[in-house]
Design a protein around this motif. Structure first.
Motif, PDB file in Angstrom:
ATOM      1  N   ALA A  40       0.818  -1.212   0.000  1.00  0.00           N
ATOM      2  CA  ALA A  40       0.000   0.000   0.000  1.00  0.00           C
ATOM      3  C   ALA A  40       0.857   1.269   0.000  1.00  0.00           C
ATOM      4  O   ALA A  40       0.359   2.359  -0.244  1.00  0.00           O
TER       5      ALA A  40
ATOM      6  N   SER B 133      -7.088   4.340   5.869  1.00  0.00           N
ATOM      7  CA  SER B 133      -7.879   3.719   4.808  1.00  0.00           C
ATOM      8  C   SER B 133      -7.464   4.326   3.477  1.00  0.00           C
ATOM      9  O   SER B 133      -6.982   5.458   3.427  1.00  0.00           O
ATOM     10  N   LEU B 134      -7.668   3.582   2.419  1.00  0.00           N
ATOM     11  CA  LEU B 134      -7.358   4.051   1.069  1.00  0.00           C
ATOM     12  C   LEU B 134      -8.596   3.910   0.193  1.00  0.00           C
ATOM     13  O   LEU B 134      -9.286   2.894   0.261  1.00  0.00           O
ATOM     14  N   ILE B 135      -8.850   4.929  -0.630  1.00  0.00           N
ATOM     15  CA  ILE B 135      -9.927   4.877  -1.609  1.00  0.00           C
ATOM     16  C   ILE B 135      -9.321   5.240  -2.958  1.00  0.00           C
ATOM     17  O   ILE B 135      -8.724   6.311  -3.087  1.00  0.00           O
ATOM     18  N   PRO B 136      -9.481   4.375  -3.969  1.00  0.00           N
ATOM     19  CA  PRO B 136      -8.975   4.740  -5.304  1.00  0.00           C
ATOM     20  C   PRO B 136      -9.766   5.926  -5.853  1.00  0.00           C
ATOM     21  O   PRO B 136     -10.985   6.006  -5.669  1.00  0.00           O
ATOM     22  N   VAL B 137      -9.072   6.862  -6.488  1.00  0.00           N
ATOM     23  CA  VAL B 137      -9.727   8.032  -7.083  1.00  0.00           C
ATOM     24  C   VAL B 137      -9.215   8.236  -8.505  1.00  0.00           C
ATOM     25  O   VAL B 137      -8.131   7.782  -8.854  1.00  0.00           O
TER      26      VAL B 137
ATOM     27  N   LEU C 227      -4.823  13.399  -1.001  1.00  0.00           N
ATOM     28  CA  LEU C 227      -4.720  12.676  -2.274  1.00  0.00           C
ATOM     29  C   LEU C 227      -3.253  12.359  -2.524  1.00  0.00           C
ATOM     30  O   LEU C 227      -2.394  13.235  -2.405  1.00  0.00           O
TER      31      LEU C 227
ATOM     32  N   SER D 160      -0.949   9.541  -5.163  1.00  0.00           N
ATOM     33  CA  SER D 160      -0.799   8.430  -6.111  1.00  0.00           C
ATOM     34  C   SER D 160      -2.142   7.823  -6.523  1.00  0.00           C
ATOM     35  O   SER D 160      -2.358   6.632  -6.344  1.00  0.00           O
ATOM     36  N   SER D 161      -3.029   8.623  -7.045  1.00  0.00           N
ATOM     37  CA  SER D 161      -4.347   8.204  -7.548  1.00  0.00           C
ATOM     38  C   SER D 161      -5.199   7.479  -6.500  1.00  0.00           C
ATOM     39  O   SER D 161      -5.940   6.564  -6.812  1.00  0.00           O
ATOM     40  N   ARG D 162      -5.070   7.915  -5.267  1.00  0.00           N
ATOM     41  CA  ARG D 162      -5.906   7.376  -4.197  1.00  0.00           C
ATOM     42  C   ARG D 162      -6.047   8.426  -3.108  1.00  0.00           C
ATOM     43  O   ARG D 162      -5.209   9.312  -2.954  1.00  0.00           O
ATOM     44  N   ALA D 163      -7.127   8.308  -2.374  1.00  0.00           N
ATOM     45  CA  ALA D 163      -7.336   9.160  -1.211  1.00  0.00           C
ATOM     46  C   ALA D 163      -6.865   8.389   0.014  1.00  0.00           C
ATOM     47  O   ALA D 163      -7.281   7.251   0.232  1.00  0.00           O
ATOM     48  N   VAL D 164      -5.978   8.986   0.779  1.00  0.00           N
ATOM     49  CA  VAL D 164      -5.500   8.402   2.026  1.00  0.00           C
ATOM     50  C   VAL D 164      -6.306   9.063   3.140  1.00  0.00           C
ATOM     51  O   VAL D 164      -6.295  10.286   3.279  1.00  0.00           O
TER      52      VAL D 164
END
Length: 181
Positions: A26, A69-73, A144, A146-150
């Motif tokens: 991750a 948590s990580l969410i792809p964006v 934001l 690397s193309s994800r929301a941390v």
């Protein structure tokens, strides 16, 4: 006097001792309090619910929690879009959920994010363990990267939220340093 000062210093060092959690897959690394319980992420419906969570086992009645948590964006995503998504999902998951504030925050010269504070009521789900509902105060910092929301989360009962906030500050600082490298 020297013995008392030495004892106080050792006590303070023991309370502030940390260890590192690292998830190379991750790309996340952070320091959390040594005596806290660590739980690595789990997959829910094919998606990772969280990367890891650390909880204070001595915090009663609600376990003070630090979580990542990580969410792809997508490439056009903005950090300011994420709180709406979180508010919608949490409104159904938490009893009496209330967003309190959403403000921009500068974490370093080159890392900016959104800080969201909210509250909810935690109730015992086991009907045989009846207890008084607990008011929980929580804070997310959303960045934001690397193309994800941390999403870095801190949750504590409202009575200890301010007193334990230093754990979150230290945790957040170590995690932001890992994102910079």
């Amino acid at each position: 006097l020297v013995g008392v000062l030495g004892g106080a210093l050792l006590h303070n060092q023991a309370l502030n001792a940390t260890q590192v959690f690292e998830n190379k897959e991750a790309g996340i690394s952070a320091r959390y309090p040594t005596n806290w319980l660590l739980q690595e992420g789990k997959t829910v419906g094919g998606a990772l619910d969280f990367v890891f969570r650390a909880q204070d086992p001595s915090a009663l009645p609600f376990k003070t929690t630090l979580q990542v948590s990580l969410i792809p964006v997508g490439p056009q995503a903005r950090a300011s879009d994420i709180p709406d998504l979180l508010n919608m999902s949490r409104a159904t998951a938490y009893a009496a959920y209330r967003p309190l504030s959403i403000v921009p925050v500068a974490l370093t010269n080159d890392i900016h994010g959104i800080q969201m504070t909210y509250a909810y009521v935690s109730t015992e789900t086991n009907q045989f363990l009846q207890s008084v509902p607990i008011a929980v105060e929580a804070q997310d910092v959303i960045v934001l990267h690397s193309s994800r929301a941390v999403i870095i989360t801190y949750q504590a009962d409202s009575q200890t939220f301010d007193g334990n906030h230093h754990y979150f500050d230290n945790f957040l600082t170590s995690l932001i340093q890992s994102l910079k490298s």
